[in-house]
Design an enzyme around this catalytic site. Structure first.
Site, PDB file in Angstrom:
ATOM      1  N   TYR A  46       0.850  -1.193   0.000  1.00  0.00           N
ATOM      2  CA  TYR A  46       0.000   0.000   0.000  1.00  0.00           C
ATOM      3  C   TYR A  46       0.879   1.233   0.000  1.00  0.00           C
ATOM      4  O   TYR A  46       1.807   1.315   0.807  1.00  0.00           O
ATOM      5  CB  TYR A  46      -0.908   0.020   1.236  1.00  0.00           C
ATOM      6  CG  TYR A  46      -2.363  -0.083   0.856  1.00  0.00           C
ATOM      7  CD1 TYR A  46      -2.923   0.860  -0.003  1.00  0.00           C
ATOM      8  CD2 TYR A  46      -3.173  -1.111   1.344  1.00  0.00           C
ATOM      9  CE1 TYR A  46      -4.253   0.757  -0.386  1.00  0.00           C
ATOM     10  CE2 TYR A  46      -4.491  -1.214   0.959  1.00  0.00           C
ATOM     11  CZ  TYR A  46      -5.029  -0.274   0.095  1.00  0.00           C
ATOM     12  OH  TYR A  46      -6.332  -0.373  -0.279  1.00  0.00           O
ATOM     13  N   GLU A  48      -0.460   4.738  -0.511  1.00  0.00           N
ATOM     14  CA  GLU A  48      -1.255   5.970  -0.700  1.00  0.00           C
ATOM     15  C   GLU A  48      -0.389   7.188  -0.429  1.00  0.00           C
ATOM     16  O   GLU A  48       0.381   7.219   0.547  1.00  0.00           O
ATOM     17  CB  GLU A  48      -2.454   5.966   0.248  1.00  0.00           C
ATOM     18  CG  GLU A  48      -3.574   5.113  -0.293  1.00  0.00           C
ATOM     19  CD  GLU A  48      -4.626   4.807   0.746  1.00  0.00           C
ATOM     20  OE1 GLU A  48      -4.245   4.412   1.853  1.00  0.00           O
ATOM     21  OE2 GLU A  48      -5.810   4.950   0.426  1.00  0.00           O
ATOM     22  N   ASP A 196      -5.214  14.093 -25.270  1.00  0.00           N
ATOM     23  CA  ASP A 196      -5.266  12.689 -24.847  1.00  0.00           C
ATOM     24  C   ASP A 196      -4.552  11.903 -25.947  1.00  0.00           C
ATOM     25  O   ASP A 196      -5.113  11.636 -27.003  1.00  0.00           O
ATOM     26  CB  ASP A 196      -6.728  12.257 -24.697  1.00  0.00           C
ATOM     27  CG  ASP A 196      -6.848  10.791 -24.291  1.00  0.00           C
ATOM     28  OD1 ASP A 196      -5.839  10.053 -24.369  1.00  0.00           O
ATOM     29  OD2 ASP A 196      -7.960  10.375 -23.909  1.00  0.00           O
ATOM     30  N   THR A 222      -2.825   6.581 -22.010  1.00  0.00           N
ATOM     31  CA  THR A 222      -2.729   5.226 -21.474  1.00  0.00           C
ATOM     32  C   THR A 222      -1.356   4.701 -21.897  1.00  0.00           C
ATOM     33  O   THR A 222      -0.685   5.288 -22.746  1.00  0.00           O
ATOM     34  CB  THR A 222      -3.822   4.298 -22.048  1.00  0.00           C
ATOM     35  OG1 THR A 222      -3.864   4.455 -23.459  1.00  0.00           O
ATOM     36  CG2 THR A 222      -5.178   4.597 -21.449  1.00  0.00           C
ATOM     37  N   LYS A 225      -1.316   0.942 -25.298  1.00  0.00           N
ATOM     38  CA  LYS A 225      -1.648   0.877 -26.730  1.00  0.00           C
ATOM     39  C   LYS A 225      -0.328   0.878 -27.512  1.00  0.00           C
ATOM     40  O   LYS A 225       0.455  -0.051 -27.369  1.00  0.00           O
ATOM     41  CB  LYS A 225      -2.587   2.022 -27.095  1.00  0.00           C
ATOM     42  CG  LYS A 225      -3.913   1.949 -26.306  1.00  0.00           C
ATOM     43  CD  LYS A 225      -4.891   2.994 -26.729  1.00  0.00           C
ATOM     44  CE  LYS A 225      -6.235   2.829 -26.058  1.00  0.00           C
ATOM     45  NZ  LYS A 225      -6.335   3.413 -24.729  1.00  0.00           N
ATOM     46  N   ARG A 231      -1.563  -2.033 -18.470  1.00  0.00           N
ATOM     47  CA  ARG A 231      -2.760  -1.184 -18.338  1.00  0.00           C
ATOM     48  C   ARG A 231      -2.546  -0.179 -17.231  1.00  0.00           C
ATOM     49  O   ARG A 231      -2.488  -0.531 -16.057  1.00  0.00           O
ATOM     50  CB  ARG A 231      -3.975  -2.049 -17.974  1.00  0.00           C
ATOM     51  CG  ARG A 231      -4.377  -2.803 -19.125  1.00  0.00           C
ATOM     52  CD  ARG A 231      -5.548  -3.679 -19.040  1.00  0.00           C
ATOM     53  NE  ARG A 231      -5.574  -4.179 -20.378  1.00  0.00           N
ATOM     54  CZ  ARG A 231      -6.182  -3.579 -21.383  1.00  0.00           C
ATOM     55  NH1 ARG A 231      -6.932  -2.518 -21.186  1.00  0.00           N
ATOM     56  NH2 ARG A 231      -6.095  -4.052 -22.591  1.00  0.00           N
TER      57      ARG A 231
END
Ligand code: DSN
Length: 390
Positions: A46, A48, A196, A222, A225, A231
């Protein structure tokens, strides 16, 4: 694996991927190193917060991973860390775009983006997406004759509607975008310019598609691609007195996300390193050569290519041909039966419904990773043509 059920399904999917021709324009095949990072112990942690500002202990190595990923992202796109910041925590493209809007424009303000029907993305302010409900979407379309962006019309529209943010980017537009013209429209209409670049990020990295960084205020992408990573997504923002990086960091965490997926961030770092090589430049060049060959060969065989061709990895084919051909759905199903995977896609000014539209979208990023060259595209065009005409 001890879990035989999942092991079997993973094996079956691996075999499926190996035996089909993958022409999904938004997919690619990651390297073994990216897979190793994704399957690593980093998933246990974790984290955060941000490097050296975490809410949990034990994050000293995680901090190094995140900072290395940031460093590689800025280096790949030739950005000076004094002028640009990058947030590497977005889980994927849609949350990245949502984070930008929620950071930079109050709810109810206006987002202008390419309409989904003409090649835009849901998160560019479409009604069916949260982004078109929490904010007001102002979709723009393409020129009917050229099937390209009409920048004069876009300017007129922007001067009337006064969007707060203009999004330049697409999921099904095969041509180059003129970012300088978008900048001018944003300046004249008083909007923030967000690009984008999800679809073409790998082509920008390889120097084969115009870089948006000279003109944009914010760039999202992203990684999975043309950039050939896992991802995940990145948000780049310009450092100036508008404090975009600080606002975006807060919007990503704690605004919209919790703990970052550190295994994915490590995978992103690996992919960014791989993209920063001469081999990747050759790859990006080949992706476009392959797409242009495939488009030209299909055109030769009588299929209408939207806008007449492509400048990227992506081709939009009109299979319906005003009723003389077959629907995009049928085309995609027939091709899948023969081991060629594509997606059905609306074409600009489509007269058919999105679930059974007039076209298919093809992309060459994945097959180029597997070594495809122009001669393979010529053969593939012959196969596609035969299947669709059968
Ligand atoms: N689903 C992606 C694509 O196929 O283009 C965009 O998010």
């Amino acid at each position: 694996m001890k879990d035989k059920e999942i092991e079997k399904l993973i094996k079956k999917e691996k075999e499926r991927q190996a035996k089909v021709v993958n022409l999904i324009a938004s997919e690619n095949f990651v390297s073994a190193d990216v897979l190793a990072a994704l399957g690593s112990e980093l998933t246990n942690k974790y984290a955060e917060g941000y490097p050296s500002k975490r809410y949990y202990g034990g994050n000293e190595i995680i901090d190094e991973v995140e900072m290395l990923c940031q460093k590689r992202a800025l280096k790949l796109f030739k950005l000076n860390p004094k002028n640009w910041a990058v947030n590497v925590q977005p889980l994927s493209g849609s949350p990245a775009n949502l984070s930008v809007y929620s950071a930079l424009i109050p709810l109810g303000k206006k987002i202008m983006g390419m309409s989904l029907a003409h090649g835009g993305h849901l998160t560019h302010g479409q009604k069916v997406s949260f982004t078109g409900n929490a904010w007001k979407g102002i979709p723009f379309g393409l020129d009917k004759k050229t099937e390209r962006i009409n920048y004069e019309e876009l300017l007129t529209r922007a001067m009337i509607d006064k969007p707060d943010i203009i999004v330049a980017g697409f999921t099904a537009y095969p041509r180059k975008i003129d970012f300088k013209k978008f900048r001018n429209i944003a300046d004249l209409s008083g909007a923030i310019l967000m690009v984008d670049m999800s679809h073409f990020a790998g082509l920008v990295a390889g120097g084969e598609y115009p870089s948006p960084f000279k003109y944009a205020d914010v760039v999202t992408t992203t990684v999975h691609k043309t950039l050939r990573g896992p991802r995940a997504a990145l948000i780049f923002s310009k450092r100036d007195d508008r404090c975009f990086p600080e606002k975006i960091d807060k919007a990503v965490f704690p605004g919209l996300q919790g703990g970052p997926h550190m295994n994915a961030i490590a995978g992103v770092a690996v992919a960014l390193g791989e993209a920063d090589t001469p081999a990747f430049k050759t790859y990006a060049k080949q992706v476009i050569k392959n797409a242009q060959t495939l488009a030209a060969e299909l055109k030769k065989r009588g299929w209408r290519i939207i806008s007449g061709g492509t400048d990227s990895h992506l081709i939009l084919v009109d299979t319906w041909l005003d009723g003389k051909g077959i629907t995009g759905k049928e085309a995609s199903e027939r091709l899948e039966k023969e081991g060629i995977i594509v997606n059905k896609n609306a074409i600009p000014f489509d007269t058919r419904k999105p679930f059974d539209p007039s076209g298919i979208r093809l992309g060459t990023a994945a097959e180029t990773t597997r070594g495809a060259k122009e001669k393979d595209m010529i053969k593939l065009a012959g196969r596609i043509d035969k299947i669709l005409k059968n």
